[in-house]
Design an enzyme around this catalytic site. Structure first.
Site, PDB file in Angstrom:
ATOM      1  N   ARG A   1       9.308   2.722  11.545  1.00 37.51           N
ATOM      2  CA  ARG A   1      10.039   2.082  10.923  1.00 37.51           C
ATOM      3  C   ARG A   1      11.340   2.642  11.216  1.00 37.51           C
ATOM      4  O   ARG A   1      11.804   2.852  11.925  1.00 37.51           O
ATOM      5  CB  ARG A   1       9.831   3.899   9.650  1.00 37.51           C
ATOM      6  CG  ARG A   1      10.103   4.677   9.700  1.00 37.51           C
ATOM      7  CD  ARG A   1      10.356   5.633   8.270  1.00 37.51           C
ATOM      8  NE  ARG A   1       8.811   6.121   8.349  1.00 37.51           N
ATOM      9  CZ  ARG A   1       8.550   7.686   8.033  1.00 37.51           C
ATOM     10  NH1 ARG A   1       9.277   8.471   7.830  1.00 37.51           N
ATOM     11  NH2 ARG A   1       7.589   7.685   8.202  1.00 37.51           N
TER      12      ARG A   1
ATOM     13  N   ARG B   1      -1.276  12.045  10.063  1.00 38.78           N
ATOM     14  CA  ARG B   1      -0.011  12.881  10.495  1.00 38.78           C
ATOM     15  C   ARG B   1      -0.128  14.173   9.407  1.00 38.78           C
ATOM     16  O   ARG B   1      -0.706  13.938   8.364  1.00 38.78           O
ATOM     17  CB  ARG B   1       1.161  12.404  10.104  1.00 38.78           C
ATOM     18  CG  ARG B   1       0.863  10.424  11.306  1.00 38.78           C
ATOM     19  CD  ARG B   1       2.205  10.722  11.619  1.00 38.78           C
ATOM     20  NE  ARG B   1       2.038   9.662  12.949  1.00 38.78           N
ATOM     21  CZ  ARG B   1       2.325   8.048  12.702  1.00 38.78           C
ATOM     22  NH1 ARG B   1       3.240   7.264  11.755  1.00 38.78           N
ATOM     23  NH2 ARG B   1       2.676   7.238  13.862  1.00 38.78           N
TER      24      ARG B   1
ATOM     25  N   ASP C   1       0.683  -1.280   0.322  1.00 43.93           N
ATOM     26  CA  ASP C   1       0.159  -0.053   0.490  1.00 43.93           C
ATOM     27  C   ASP C   1       0.510   1.586  -0.123  1.00 43.93           C
ATOM     28  O   ASP C   1       0.368   2.667  -0.671  1.00 43.93           O
ATOM     29  CB  ASP C   1      -1.154  -0.502   1.335  1.00 43.93           C
ATOM     30  CG  ASP C   1      -0.458  -0.170   2.506  1.00 43.93           C
ATOM     31  OD1 ASP C   1       0.477  -0.703   2.248  1.00 43.93           O
ATOM     32  OD2 ASP C   1      -1.133  -0.060   3.389  1.00 43.93           O
ATOM     33  N   HIS C   2       2.107   1.513   0.650  1.00 45.10           N
ATOM     34  CA  HIS C   2       2.907   2.473   0.566  1.00 45.10           C
ATOM     35  C   HIS C   2       3.281   2.806  -0.421  1.00 45.10           C
ATOM     36  O   HIS C   2       4.325   3.948  -0.773  1.00 45.10           O
ATOM     37  CB  HIS C   2       3.947   2.429   1.551  1.00 45.10           C
ATOM     38  CG  HIS C   2       3.218   2.589   2.999  1.00 45.10           C
ATOM     39  ND1 HIS C   2       1.755   1.055   3.706  1.00 45.10           N
ATOM     40  CD2 HIS C   2       2.932   3.446   4.091  1.00 45.10           C
ATOM     41  CE1 HIS C   2       2.009   1.736   4.977  1.00 45.10           C
ATOM     42  NE2 HIS C   2       2.961   2.924   5.221  1.00 45.10           N
TER      43      HIS C   2
ATOM     44  N   SER D   1       6.615   7.420  13.137  1.00 46.40           N
ATOM     45  CA  SER D   1       6.477   5.748  12.420  1.00 46.40           C
ATOM     46  C   SER D   1       6.745   4.855  13.159  1.00 46.40           C
ATOM     47  O   SER D   1       7.835   5.271  14.142  1.00 46.40           O
ATOM     48  CB  SER D   1       7.048   6.315  10.828  1.00 46.40           C
ATOM     49  OG  SER D   1       7.272   4.915  10.302  1.00 46.40           O
TER      50      SER D   1
ATOM     51  N   ASP E   1       4.135  -0.921  11.781  1.00 44.84           N
ATOM     52  CA  ASP E   1       3.025  -0.015  11.259  1.00 44.84           C
ATOM     53  C   ASP E   1       2.592   1.228  12.470  1.00 44.84           C
ATOM     54  O   ASP E   1       1.450   0.087  13.174  1.00 44.84           O
ATOM     55  CB  ASP E   1       2.160  -0.322  10.275  1.00 44.84           C
ATOM     56  CG  ASP E   1       2.157   1.686   9.403  1.00 44.84           C
ATOM     57  OD1 ASP E   1       2.289   2.005   8.713  1.00 44.84           O
ATOM     58  OD2 ASP E   1       1.234   1.798  10.208  1.00 44.84           O
TER      59      ASP E   1
HETATM   60  C1  MIC Z   1       3.572   6.490   8.687  1.00 44.64           C
HETATM   61  O1  MIC Z   1       2.044   6.850   8.473  1.00 44.64           O
HETATM   62  O2  MIC Z   1       4.188   6.926   9.047  1.00 44.64           O
HETATM   63  C2  MIC Z   1       4.146   5.144   7.717  1.00 44.64           C
HETATM   64  C3  MIC Z   1       4.681   5.251   6.596  1.00 44.64           C
HETATM   65  O3  MIC Z   1       2.473   4.283   8.167  1.00 44.64           O
HETATM   66  C4  MIC Z   1       4.633   4.543   8.920  1.00 44.64           C
HETATM   67  C5  MIC Z   1       5.388   3.416   8.279  1.00 44.64           C
HETATM   68  C6  MIC Z   1       6.556   3.528   7.734  1.00 44.64           C
HETATM   69  O4  MIC Z   1       7.596   4.224   8.129  1.00 44.64           O
HETATM   70  O5  MIC Z   1       6.768   2.806   6.470  1.00 44.64           O
HETATM   71  C7  MIC Z   1       3.865   3.954  10.539  1.00 44.64           C
HETATM   72  O6  MIC Z   1       3.389   5.364  10.715  1.00 44.64           O
HETATM   73  O7  MIC Z   1       4.606   3.140  11.238  1.00 44.64           O
HETATM   74 FE1  SF4 Z   2      -0.652   4.482   4.888  1.00 45.57          FE
HETATM   75 FE2  SF4 Z   2       0.475   4.992   7.567  1.00 45.57          FE
HETATM   76 FE3  SF4 Z   2      -0.606   6.881   5.934  1.00 45.57          FE
HETATM   77 FE4  SF4 Z   2      -2.138   5.043   7.016  1.00 45.57          FE
HETATM   78  S1  SF4 Z   2      -0.955   6.841   7.855  1.00 45.57           S
HETATM   79  S2  SF4 Z   2      -2.561   5.642   5.172  1.00 45.57           S
HETATM   80  S3  SF4 Z   2      -0.348   3.388   6.742  1.00 45.57           S
HETATM   81  S4  SF4 Z   2       0.912   5.816   5.648  1.00 45.57           S
END
Ligand code: MIC
Ligand code: SF4
Length: 754
Positions: free
Chosen positions: A645, A449, A95-96, A643, A160
């Site tokens: 990550r 976010r 999805d990302h 995140s 995640d």
């Molecule tokens: C996000 O919302 O910041 C992400 C991208 O979903 C991350 C995961 C990632 O960095 O791959 C998260 O929230 O953990």
């Molecule tokens: Fe994707 Fe993270 Fe955004 Fe949710 S918050 S849509 S998991 S990038």
């Protein structure tokens, strides 16, 4: 029928006995969170209760979910663990890695071409190790999990931070770094400090323009971005029961934005309706049999102040729609008070884009409520003044919303329908040719976010978070300070018209439908399958084990003293860098490039103590590494917010940092640092942050006595030869110290397996 129903039944079967025993040892009625935690202990119920916020506890989660951007590193690590199959049901969701640019079908095809190598890798690893695979376009991990896997009273972890979304179906679902997931995939327990409990009592009912999103926007304003750290937030009360299951998911989802370990709600009729609507009568029937174990004991919600560490009460009938932002999700502004605030802060009042979707707000209900506003615009002769974009949460939601004419309403209003994926929420939005020099502007979105540069890479984009219905209204009005409750708009005939309150459908009247949900089941025995990683790949790289840092750290240099907010987006940016999530050396070139240097207030511009010159952070760091010199990063509060990550911890480790010393950490990031065999430390005296100077050298004086609960002492030598001795705290327990000694948690697993 649900996936893995046997596992769900087993959880329910053992529930009464274990929870009754837990109630006995705790000696009082139990919250829902405690019930789920005690029912998922790795060992049997102990004779003494755990101390909240103190004891490290081993848990046995029921399942694991990974998304494409984090799964690469998680699976690269798992491949090293020497196991044939994952020990608990696991899924991977693509999805990302899908950009939003022109619209769903073209964007998806572009992603398939562009990230083919990574998708193939994930698909083949999944097949080999017994992992369920959700193809690109199937949807965003957390919507797909809610629709298919989440179940009341369950416990899951996911790579995640928004894994917490599954709290909407009464789970304890927790975001973790890949290395944590690897433990569980490898059949080991998962460790967590027993959380504290925050109760949120919801009275009244939502009405008019107020949506579940506003509950969490309000809570974020109260608790701030770190107020939930180390705690589970448990919502209850009549207001909770009157809300839809996906609405509850929205509230839990954004609990990540207050640092909460997770959030959850007790099982109720809305959850039963959702389970039945998503083809899981078997789960609903099984849950009904153990109903009283899937919510708190009655006494708890009657006298919550006696059972929670902190209690908040919100009257939904008085709650106003909110807009949170810019640059931080906890800066809450009730609609109607925006004009003055925006003017005094110089936030652009003109809104250029309204975006609906993300894992937070992309349910059928969300889309239908936003569509009711869009339909009014069509009926009342209004057009959108801002551009408008929609990311459905899953193929099932998209297909159903399309069938029911919802997407058509948006399209008639010229909205762009993007792929069922994260897209603009994670910098996968090809909005500008040159984002760094793009103009100052405002956008509103229903994501969770809104850190700087997150959506479109433009540091001047002011992003505000709101409910999908408010986003629709603001996209139509084109103004940040539009208050649909009081304000009118001028339509194409020159008449002043008002938008009526949104309406929608909790669940599709004709039921959900989908042609191809996008799921691929793994083969039964994948042991003969081979996973190939091309040696010259710029996107994937097999891992080499980290060498232990050792107990003798002296002469370590300050790399950067980060000023203010330093989220994982600042440490390891997403957007264009998602490309290198499977290649540790390549992605390390983004290490800390977003952090603000406290000595010159610039990003990616630090002084090298070797050359005296200023240069990019990764380049400066690579020179230290080449010279065999360890480095230290210093930071402020809530360092590593956002995140899950683990790249934000693996890059520093790969590049040769020894320690990160901050005022406080976000939970997942702190664990990620530990897992990778680094030192994550906090100033015993916060003001010592101010002692750190640009040319400082760090000597660790007593690391050879590294022990749980014992602060460490560091000698900080300044350029003029003067010294400060500072004390730093840590939260390492014995096994975590072992990770440090072995070089990483993975090194330890490998050693044990051998
Ligand atoms: C996000 O919302 O910041 C992400 C991208 O979903 C991350 C995961 C990632 O960095 O791959 C998260 O929230 O953990
Ligand atoms: Fe994707 Fe993270 Fe955004 Fe949710 S918050 S849509 S998991 S990038």
């Amino acid at each position: 029928m649900a996936f893995d129903i046997d596992i769900i039944k087993k959880v329910y079967q053992q529930m009464p006995k274990r929870i009754d025993k837990a109630r006995e040892i705790v000696g009082k009625p139990l919250t829902l969170s405690e019930k789920i935690l005690y029912n998922h202990l790795w060992d049997s119920i102990p004779s003494e209760p755990f101390q909240r916020g103190k004891d490290y506890v081993d848990f046995a989660p029921d399942r694991i979910a990974c998304q494409d951007a984090t799964a690469q590193m998680a699976l690269l690590q798992f491949m090293q663990a020497g196991k044939k199959k994952v020990a608990v049901p696991t899924t991977v969701h693509c999805d990302h890695l899908i950009q939003a640019k022109v619209g769903a079908s073209k964007d998806l095809q572009f992603a398939l071409n562009n990230s083919n190598e990574v998708f193939n890798f994930l698909e083949s690893v999944s097949n080999k190790y017994g992992i369920g695979f959700w193809k690109p376009g199937a949807g965003i991990i957390h919507q797909v999990v809610l629709e298919n896997y989440a179940f009341p009273g369950g416990m899951m972890i996911g790579t995640d931070s928004h894994t917490v979304n599954a709290g909407g179906l009464g789970m304890v679902a927790i975001g973790v770094g890949g290395a944590d997931a690897v433990d569980v995939m490898a059949g080991m327990p998962w460790e967590l400090k027993f959380p504290k409990l925050i109760g949120v009592k919801l009275t009244g009912t939502l009405s008019g323009w107020t949506a579940p999103k506003d509950v969490i926007l309000k809570v974020a304003g109260i608790l701030t971005a770190k107020g939930g750290t180390g705690a589970i937030v448990e919502y209850f009360g009549p207001g909770a029961e009157s809300m839809s299951c996906t609405g509850k998911g929205t509230i839990c989802n954004m609990g990540a934005e207050i640092g909460a370990t997770t959030s959850t709600f007790g099982y109720d009729a809305s959850m039963e309706r959702y389970l039945r609507a998503t083809d899981r009568n078997d789960v609903a029937d099984a849950a009904n049999e153990v109903k009283e174990y899937l919510t708190a004991d009655t006494e708890v919600y009657a006298n919550p102040e006696q059972y929670f560490d902190e209690l908040i009460e919100i009257n939904l009938s008085e709650l106003m729609p909110h807009l949170n932002g810019p640059f931080t999700p906890d800066l809450a502004t009730p609609v109607g008070t925006m004009t003055e605030k925006a003017q005094s802060n110089d936030w652009p009042l003109k809104v250029e884009w309204g975006l609906i979707g993300s894992c937070t707000n992309s349910s059928y209900e969300d889309l239908s409520r936003a569509a009711s506003i869009a339909q009014q615009a069509l009926d009342k002769g209004l057009k959108t003044k801002a551009e408008f974009g929609i990311n459905p949460g899953s193929e099932q939601v998209r297909y159903t919303a399309d069938r029911d004419g919802i997407l058509n309403v948006f399209e008639k209003l010229d909205a762009k329908i993007f792929t069922n994926a994260c897209g603009p929420c994670i910098g996968q939005w090809a909005r500008y040719e040159d984002p760094k020099n793009a103009p100052k502007n405002s956008i509103v979105h229903s994501f969770n976010r809104n850190f700087a540069k997150r959506a479109d890479g433009n540091p001047n984009t002011h992003a505000f978070v709101a409910s999908p219905e408010m986003v629709a209204a603001i996209a139509i009005s084109g103004r940040l300070d539009f208050n649909p409750i009081t304000d009118t708009l001028i339509n194409e005939n020159g008449d002043a018209v008002k938008l009526d309150e949104p309406t929608g459908f909790e669940l599709p009247e004709k039921g959900f439908a989908v042609e191809d949900a996008g799921y691929l089941a793994p083969v039964d025995d994948g042991s003969e399958l081979e996973v190939v990683v091309a040696e010259d790949s710029e996107r994937l790289e097999l891992l080499t084990p980290f060498v232990p840092i050792g107990n003798d750290i002296s002469g370590a240099k300050l790399l950067i003293k980060a000023y203010g907010k330093c989220t994982t987006d600042h440490i390891s940016m997403a957007g264009p860098w998602l490309r290198y999530r499977g290649h540790l050396d390549n992605i390390s070139n983004n290490c800390l490039i977003g952090a603000v240097n406290a000595f010159n207030m610039k990003t990616n511009f630090v002084k090298s103590q070797l050359s005296g010159e200023y240069d990019a952070v990764p380049k400066t760091q690579r020179a230290y590494k080449a010279a065999g010199i360890y480095t230290v990063v210093v930071g402020d509060h809530n360092y590593g917010e956002g995140s899950s990550r683990e790249h934000a911890a693996m890059e520093p480790r790969h590049l040769g940092f020894a320690a990160v010393i901050v005022k406080s950490f976000a939970r997942i990031h702190e664990t990620n640092l530990k897992k990778q065999g680094m030192l994550g430390l906090t100033f015993a005296n916060e003001a010592d942050y101010d002692l750190i100077q640009e040319d400082d050298t760090f000597n660790f004086l007593d690391l050879n006595e590294f022990a749980p609960g014992k602060p460490l002492t560091i000698e900080v030598v300044h350029a003029d030869g003067s010294k400060d001795i500072i004390s730093v705290n840590h939260t390492y327990n014995n096994s975590q110290i072992e990770w440090f000694n072995e070089g990483s948690a993975l090194n330890l697993i490998k050693k044990q397996n051998a």
